[in-house]
Design an enzyme around this catalytic site. Structure first.
Site, mmCIF file in Angstrom:
data_model
loop_
_atom_site.group_PDB
_atom_site.id
_atom_site.type_symbol
_atom_site.label_atom_id
_atom_site.label_comp_id
_atom_site.label_asym_id
_atom_site.label_seq_id
_atom_site.Cartn_x
_atom_site.Cartn_y
_atom_site.Cartn_z
ATOM 1 N NE ARG A 61 -2.577 -2.351 2.535
ATOM 2 C CZ ARG A 61 -2.913 -2.772 3.727
ATOM 3 N NH1 ARG A 61 -3.788 -2.120 4.423
ATOM 4 N NH2 ARG A 61 -2.371 -3.853 4.231
ATOM 5 C CD GLU A 98 0.568 -9.548 17.691
ATOM 6 O OE1 GLU A 98 0.123 -8.995 16.666
ATOM 7 O OE2 GLU A 98 -0.106 -9.744 18.717
HETATM 8 P P1 AMP Z 1 3.839 -2.300 11.524
HETATM 9 O O1 AMP Z 1 5.089 -2.890 10.967
HETATM 10 O O2 AMP Z 1 3.357 -3.013 12.761
HETATM 11 O O3 AMP Z 1 3.943 -0.802 11.729
HETATM 12 O O4 AMP Z 1 2.690 -2.587 10.465
HETATM 13 C C1 AMP Z 1 2.559 -1.777 9.366
HETATM 14 C C2 AMP Z 1 2.090 -2.532 8.140
HETATM 15 O O5 AMP Z 1 1.040 -3.455 8.415
HETATM 16 C C3 AMP Z 1 1.574 -1.517 7.142
HETATM 17 O O6 AMP Z 1 2.203 -1.758 5.902
HETATM 18 C C4 AMP Z 1 0.075 -1.756 7.077
HETATM 19 O O7 AMP Z 1 -0.309 -1.893 5.734
HETATM 20 C C5 AMP Z 1 -0.205 -3.043 7.851
HETATM 21 N N1 AMP Z 1 -1.141 -2.843 8.977
HETATM 22 C C6 AMP Z 1 -0.857 -3.042 10.294
HETATM 23 N N2 AMP Z 1 -1.922 -2.805 11.072
HETATM 24 C C7 AMP Z 1 -2.924 -2.418 10.245
HETATM 25 C C8 AMP Z 1 -4.284 -1.991 10.441
HETATM 26 N N3 AMP Z 1 -4.854 -1.927 11.648
HETATM 27 N N4 AMP Z 1 -5.002 -1.644 9.357
HETATM 28 C C9 AMP Z 1 -4.451 -1.694 8.120
HETATM 29 N N5 AMP Z 1 -3.176 -2.082 7.860
HETATM 30 C C10 AMP Z 1 -2.413 -2.448 8.904
#
Ligand code: AMP
Length: 176
Positions: A61, A98
């Site tokens: 995205r 996670e």
């Molecule tokens: P993080 O590495 O935990 O910051 O996760 C970020 C990635 O996971 C991004 O590329 C988002 O597209 C996806 N992502 C994580 N949580 C969500 C959420 N609640 N809604 C949509 N996309 C998410």
């Protein structure tokens, strides 16, 4: 138009893809010509005077707005992808999610020491994906790096994953 309008156009999907996650569906935001233009304009204004030479987008995205921003800035676009997708020589960074490990890759010749980079992704949750992407870009010896998100989930405290010297910004903030 205000950020609140953009925020209201994001669709929340409870318990997707797994129980307990409030998934932020940005397709409802992107399908509006007005909102798409507004996001493009805001991002352009934010980075137009930074001397950006490459916009780096994170799969998948981060590819929605990344190339649009690159065109507006007169910069190039570079993808960061999941392993096995890029066909040429790559540099890789592993990170812990996670559940289990993941990795991101970039083409080894995509950036150089003359580049000023903005790394863009759709959403900041824990920050793990972006930190890995940042480390990849950093390894390539670029001049400066900006970190940009469309959405930040503030309650997950992803900001705390970044150190003081990292320049981080997000457009739309949700509590969860
Ligand atoms: P993080 O590495 O935990 O910051 O996760 C970020 C990635 O996971 C991004 O590329 C988002 O597209 C996806 N992502 C994580 N949580 C969500 C959420 N609640 N809604 C949509 N996309 C998410």
């Amino acid at each position: 138009m205000s950020i609140e309008n953009l925020k209201a156009a994001v669709r929340n999907i409870p318990n997707f893809p797994i129980e307990g996650v409030q998934f932020k569906d940005i397709t409802t935001l992107f399908q509006s010509p007005e909102y798409l233009k507004e996001m493009s304009d805001i991002l352009y204004e934010k980075y137009k005077d930074k001397g950006i030479t490459k916009v780096v987008g994170i799969e998948s995205r981060g590819f929605f707005l990344g190339p649009t921003l690159a065109i507006r800035l007169g910069a190039g676009f570079v993808p960061i992808r999941k392993p096995g997708k890029l066909p040429y020589g790559v540099i890789e960074e592993k990170y812990t999610k996670e559940y289990g490990e993941d990795a991101v890759q970039i083409h080894e010749d995509a950036l150089n020491e003359n580049d000023v980079v903005v790394i863009h992704d759709d959403l900041l949750a824990t920050g793990g994906t972006m930190i890995a992407a940042y480390k990849l870009v950093k390894k390539m010896g670029v001049k400066n790096i900006y970190i940009d998100f469309l959405i930040e989930l503030e309650d997950l405290k992803g900001r705390e994953a970044f150190t003081e010297d990292m320049i981080v910004d997000s457009l739309i903030k949700f509590h969860i």
